[in-house]
Design a protein around this motif. Sequence first.
Motif, PDB file in Angstrom:
ATOM      1  N   SER A 184      -1.451  -0.227  -5.777  1.00 25.57           N
ATOM      2  CA  SER A 184      -2.375  -0.436  -4.656  1.00 25.57           C
ATOM      3  C   SER A 184      -3.814  -0.229  -5.103  1.00 25.57           C
ATOM      4  O   SER A 184      -4.677   0.076  -4.299  1.00 25.57           O
ATOM      5  CB  SER A 184      -2.038   0.515  -3.504  1.00 25.57           C
ATOM      6  OG  SER A 184      -2.022   1.869  -3.933  1.00 25.57           O
ATOM      7  N   ASN A 208       4.590  -6.488  -2.479  1.00 24.43           N
ATOM      8  CA  ASN A 208       3.726  -5.434  -3.009  1.00 24.43           C
ATOM      9  C   ASN A 208       4.471  -4.099  -2.954  1.00 24.43           C
ATOM     10  O   ASN A 208       4.778  -3.596  -1.875  1.00 24.43           O
ATOM     11  CB  ASN A 208       2.431  -5.359  -2.198  1.00 24.43           C
ATOM     12  CG  ASN A 208       1.475  -4.275  -2.663  1.00 24.43           C
ATOM     13  OD1 ASN A 208       0.691  -3.758  -1.881  1.00 24.43           O
ATOM     14  ND2 ASN A 208       1.514  -3.916  -3.946  1.00 24.43           N
ATOM     15  N   PHE A 210       4.290  -0.201  -3.616  1.00 24.70           N
ATOM     16  CA  PHE A 210       3.215   0.782  -3.769  1.00 24.70           C
ATOM     17  C   PHE A 210       3.716   2.190  -3.459  1.00 24.70           C
ATOM     18  O   PHE A 210       4.697   2.369  -2.738  1.00 24.70           O
ATOM     19  CB  PHE A 210       2.044   0.434  -2.845  1.00 24.70           C
ATOM     20  CG  PHE A 210       2.365   0.549  -1.370  1.00 24.70           C
ATOM     21  CD1 PHE A 210       2.050   1.702  -0.657  1.00 24.70           C
ATOM     22  CD2 PHE A 210       2.992  -0.483  -0.691  1.00 24.70           C
ATOM     23  CE1 PHE A 210       2.354   1.818   0.692  1.00 24.70           C
ATOM     24  CE2 PHE A 210       3.298  -0.382   0.663  1.00 24.70           C
ATOM     25  CZ  PHE A 210       2.984   0.773   1.356  1.00 24.70           C
TER      26      PHE A 210
END
Length: 351
Positions: A184, A208, A210
């Motif tokens: 991130s 994503n 993270f």
Amino acid sequence: MDQYKAAVIGAGPAGLAVVATLLDQECIPILWIDPNFEAGRLSNYLEVPSNTKVKLFQQYVTTSPSLNRFSSKALMPFVGQDPDKGCPLNLAATMVKSLTDSIRKADSTRVHCVQKVVKELAFSEGRWKIDGADECERVYLATGSHPRSLPDTGVEELLLDDVLTPTRIPELVTNDDTVGVIGSSHSAILALKNLHECATIRPKKIINFFQSPLLFAIYKEGWILYDNTGLKGEAADWAKQELQSGNLEKEKKLERICVKDYSPEEQVKLWQQCTKLVHAVGFDRNPLPKILFNWDELKQISYDPHTGKIADGLYGCGIAFPEKTVDPYGNQEYAVGLWKFMCYAQKKIKL
């Protein structure tokens, strides 16, 4: 065998800042070594937007009298740029290359430049010897770092430097790919943005992964909270608009998965949902020369993050050996950036 007051290994922004500071203090002659003299890793990020304001790039030049001599030419790329906003990093790379070329030409009697990779540094009797030949009183390692790679997961890894270059995206992915971006950070956000916004190709799915929530730099009176770890500039604007708002997830264009409480094995299983992965978490030092101190090899290199000292007469600087800072709230960070490298050099190099 030539004798020097100091040697600087590396010609990226940190190495240039050290050379300039040594010249400012008349610590000459200087031996400056780099395999390319092409602005270091900064030259890899020509299409990347900076998270630094233009005025700080300008201050990098004007703070050092030795660089300020060449400011009219070096700062030409920034003409017309808003000093309080970021800019493409190709402008900063052009600036660093211009300054480097100017020093090599104008100061050739005070700075001896050698284009090569240093293989060995050896200290004895109070002096450092470089590759068994040139001797100097002190050595500064500005050798840089590179993005950290993933362990083998069985999934194809895309190089972060490539994904940070928008024009390369069509060569890297297809419409059938599921691409995972790990992290991130500023780099992770730009990787997500580039993958999502590519005009000619878009992965079937972008995920994503993270551990830490989005963190944004907060501008205070005279200082910045999360100056080195928080998102800034274009990356911050895009993250607020598209990620923090949840827009892309609502539109099923991107999925975000927090893996903070997952074991390493569980994380790998998640990554294996993807056909390609981008790792945007951390940097590792570039390979260092073999370092001998009084004939003993230093294999575990450590340094004082407040002074840069590695051993007697040997110092590190730049992204490989960043300064540790503490903000007014007590948060500790490592300072990385052109202006910060210059401040570090000007503050710590006292002869």
